[in-house]
Write a protein that holds these residues in place. Structure first.
Motif, PDB file in Angstrom:
ATOM      1  N   GLU A 179       9.091  61.526-106.625  1.00  0.00           N
ATOM      2  CA  GLU A 179      10.341  61.137-107.322  1.00  0.00           C
ATOM      3  C   GLU A 179      10.816  62.254-108.264  1.00  0.00           C
ATOM      4  O   GLU A 179      12.011  62.457-108.433  1.00  0.00           O
ATOM      5  CB  GLU A 179      10.135  59.855-108.155  1.00  0.00           C
ATOM      6  N   PHE A 180       9.863  62.952-108.911  1.00  0.00           N
ATOM      7  CA  PHE A 180      10.269  64.056-109.796  1.00  0.00           C
ATOM      8  C   PHE A 180      10.888  65.184-108.970  1.00  0.00           C
ATOM      9  O   PHE A 180      11.939  65.731-109.310  1.00  0.00           O
ATOM     10  CB  PHE A 180       9.077  64.580-110.619  1.00  0.00           C
TER      11      PHE A 180
ATOM     12  N   GLY B 244       7.248  69.987-126.720  1.00  0.00           N
ATOM     13  CA  GLY B 244       5.861  69.519-126.798  1.00  0.00           C
ATOM     14  C   GLY B 244       5.417  68.691-125.590  1.00  0.00           C
ATOM     15  O   GLY B 244       4.222  68.472-125.397  1.00  0.00           O
ATOM     16  N   TRP B 245       6.353  68.246-124.794  1.00  0.00           N
ATOM     17  CA  TRP B 245       6.019  67.355-123.683  1.00  0.00           C
ATOM     18  C   TRP B 245       5.388  68.112-122.525  1.00  0.00           C
ATOM     19  O   TRP B 245       4.697  67.528-121.710  1.00  0.00           O
ATOM     20  CB  TRP B 245       7.283  66.657-123.159  1.00  0.00           C
ATOM     21  N   ARG B 246       5.680  69.378-122.413  1.00  0.00           N
ATOM     22  CA  ARG B 246       5.202  70.278-121.359  1.00  0.00           C
ATOM     23  C   ARG B 246       5.663  69.807-119.980  1.00  0.00           C
ATOM     24  O   ARG B 246       4.892  69.231-119.195  1.00  0.00           O
ATOM     25  CB  ARG B 246       3.659  70.456-121.380  1.00  0.00           C
ATOM     26  N   MET B 247       6.926  70.006-119.700  1.00  0.00           N
ATOM     27  CA  MET B 247       7.467  69.613-118.396  1.00  0.00           C
ATOM     28  C   MET B 247       8.474  70.666-117.936  1.00  0.00           C
ATOM     29  O   MET B 247       9.406  71.015-118.671  1.00  0.00           O
ATOM     30  CB  MET B 247       8.139  68.233-118.528  1.00  0.00           C
TER      31      MET B 247
ATOM     32  N   VAL C 250       5.004  61.611-118.017  1.00  0.00           N
ATOM     33  CA  VAL C 250       5.936  62.663-118.460  1.00  0.00           C
ATOM     34  C   VAL C 250       6.853  63.063-117.305  1.00  0.00           C
ATOM     35  O   VAL C 250       8.039  63.346-117.501  1.00  0.00           O
ATOM     36  CB  VAL C 250       5.172  63.879-119.034  1.00  0.00           C
ATOM     37  N   GLN C 251       6.315  63.056-116.089  1.00  0.00           N
ATOM     38  CA  GLN C 251       7.173  63.360-114.935  1.00  0.00           C
ATOM     39  C   GLN C 251       8.282  62.304-114.810  1.00  0.00           C
ATOM     40  O   GLN C 251       9.438  62.631-114.530  1.00  0.00           O
ATOM     41  CB  GLN C 251       6.363  63.434-113.648  1.00  0.00           C
ATOM     42  N   HIS C 252       7.941  61.027-115.060  1.00  0.00           N
ATOM     43  CA  HIS C 252       8.970  59.975-115.005  1.00  0.00           C
ATOM     44  C   HIS C 252      10.017  60.186-116.112  1.00  0.00           C
ATOM     45  O   HIS C 252      11.221  60.010-115.873  1.00  0.00           O
ATOM     46  CB  HIS C 252       8.340  58.585-115.112  1.00  0.00           C
TER      47      HIS C 252
END
Ligand SMILES: Cc1ncc(COP(=O)(O)O)c(C=O)c1O
Length: 387
Positions: free
Chosen positions: A74-75, A245-248, A276-278
């Motif tokens: 989905e990502f 900070g989320w690292r995405m 986090v990917q969602h």
């Protein structure tokens, strides 16, 4: 017992920001009122619609295991929608998209995936230091491409010696650019693609600031015909969505390069937290929302205040076209001295240009991640300095 770190750590270039870091910490502990234009980290919170999606996703046990592979489908599909909407570029979610734990991670690990000891990597200078440090960790050799104001802060490909072109494996570029804030045109990307095709070099384009611009939307290198044959492009959610900070992040392009990078990641980091990917999907799908588009207006106003204030104080600054950096020509030549005096005498932190490489000398970088009232205060303090 004395444990010596690996020699590769000693091969990293000198960290020229250390002196400013030390002075900043000392000033803060002494209770001085420091205004910090140093860090490239947004001062505004992640928008609620992204946090809400995260809150929901984190409660779902399906998101708790390791996240091996290229990232959840989905990502990768959301990346496909984003690239189509923003650039009219098609990428296959099946094998042309790889989710990253921030683009820094991908940039560093790409060297491990591709660079053999002794390989040559073309690196812009001044530039984000990770292209060089990744190369050094992999045992490669950096050949620096100086960026000069008179060429719009673009590398001069014609100045790369023939023998270097023949042996180079990877060519790094970064637009919108950190630290110079320059934007590259599609015509320039076409030139880079033609060059890389001729000399069989992989192009690695870092476009971490792709959505922070004040004029026309900066292009993607994937808009050049058949660029996926010889290029990868790193995108980040960090700066666009206030998500450092989320690292995405994600990288798109050449499928074999992505497969090699994914192999390194599966051995070393096991992927980005699926929750986090969602949240990343909500962010990418929300690129046109007012919470995100409105950030540009915030930075635009800050840019105007800082540029206007510095010009009144006699600094010959040019407003940036993109990024949240102002790459300001110093009133006197030595950028380290200028940054030190501004810190010592005005309690304002800026980054000396020489810290990004010798060609950055003569400039300092201001990050527009400071609210309006503090910009006003900083400019008033800087205006009192006599050069
Ligand atoms: C040019 C550039 N690329 C990549 C990054 C890394 O961003 P992230 O790892 O948060 O995606 C930064 C961060 O400052 C940057 O300035």
């Amino acid at each position: 017992m004395n444990i010596a770190p690996a020699e590769r750590l000693t091969q990293l270039p000198a960290y020229l920001f250390a002196e400013i870091d030390r002075k900043k910490r000392a000033a803060i502990s002494a209770g001085r009122d420091i205004i910090d234009f140093g860090v490239g980290d947004p001062d505004m919170p992640t928008p609620d619609f992204i946090i809400d999606r995260m809150a929901e996703a984190i409660r779902d046990p399906a998101n708790h295991p390791y996240a091996h592979g290229l990232g959840i489908m989905e990502f990768r599909e959301a990346v496909g929608r984003f690239m189509a909407k923003r650039y009219g570029v098609e990428v296959s979610p099946v094998d042309e998209v790889l989710a990253l734990l921030g683009s820094k991670e991908g940039i560093g690990h790409m060297a491990i995936a591709l660079v053999n000891p002794g390989d040559t990597v073309l690196v812009p200078e001044p530039g984000y230091p990770v292209y060089a440090s990744g190369t050094i960790f992999a045992g490669g050799q950096c050949h620096t491409m100086p960026l000069h104001e008179e060429y719009g802060w673009l590398p001069r490909l014609d100045e790369i010696p023939e023998e270097v072109r023949r042996r180079a494996k990877v060519l790094w570029i970064n637009y919108p650019n950190n630290p110079t804030s320059a934007v590259a045109s599609l015509a320039f990307f076409e030139e880079v693609v033609a060059f890389a095709r001729k000399y069989e070099i992989l192009i690695a384009h870092d476009t971490a600031y792709s959505e922070l611009y004040f004029g026309e939307k900066p292009p993607s290198i994937m808009q050049v015909a058949r660029a996926k044959d010889l290029a990868v492009e790193f995108h980040s959610l960090s700066k666009t969505f206030n998500m450092t900070g989320w690292r995405m992040a994600f990288v798109i392009g050449h499928r074999d390069v992505l497969a090699a990078l994914s192999k390194v990641k599966n051995n070393l980091d096991s992927g980005a937290f699926q929750a986090v990917q969602h949240a990343g999907i909500a962010a990418l799908d929300g690129i046109d929302r007012s919470e995100i588009r409105g950030l540009i207006d915030v930075y635009r106003l800050r840019r105007e205040m800082l540029v206007g204030g510095l010009r009144e104080a006699g600094w010959p600054v040019t407003p940036p076209d993109a990024t949240f950096y102002l790459w300001a020509k110093c009133p006197v030549a030595d950028s380290m001295r200028v940054a030190s005096r501004i810190l010592d005498e005005a309690d304002v932190v800026v980054i000396p240009g020489a810290g990004f490489g010798p060609t950055g000398e003569g400039f300092v970088r201001f990050s527009l991640t400071v609210p309006n009232d503090r910009i006003r205060e900083a400019v008033a303090r800087i205006a009192l300095l006599k050069w």
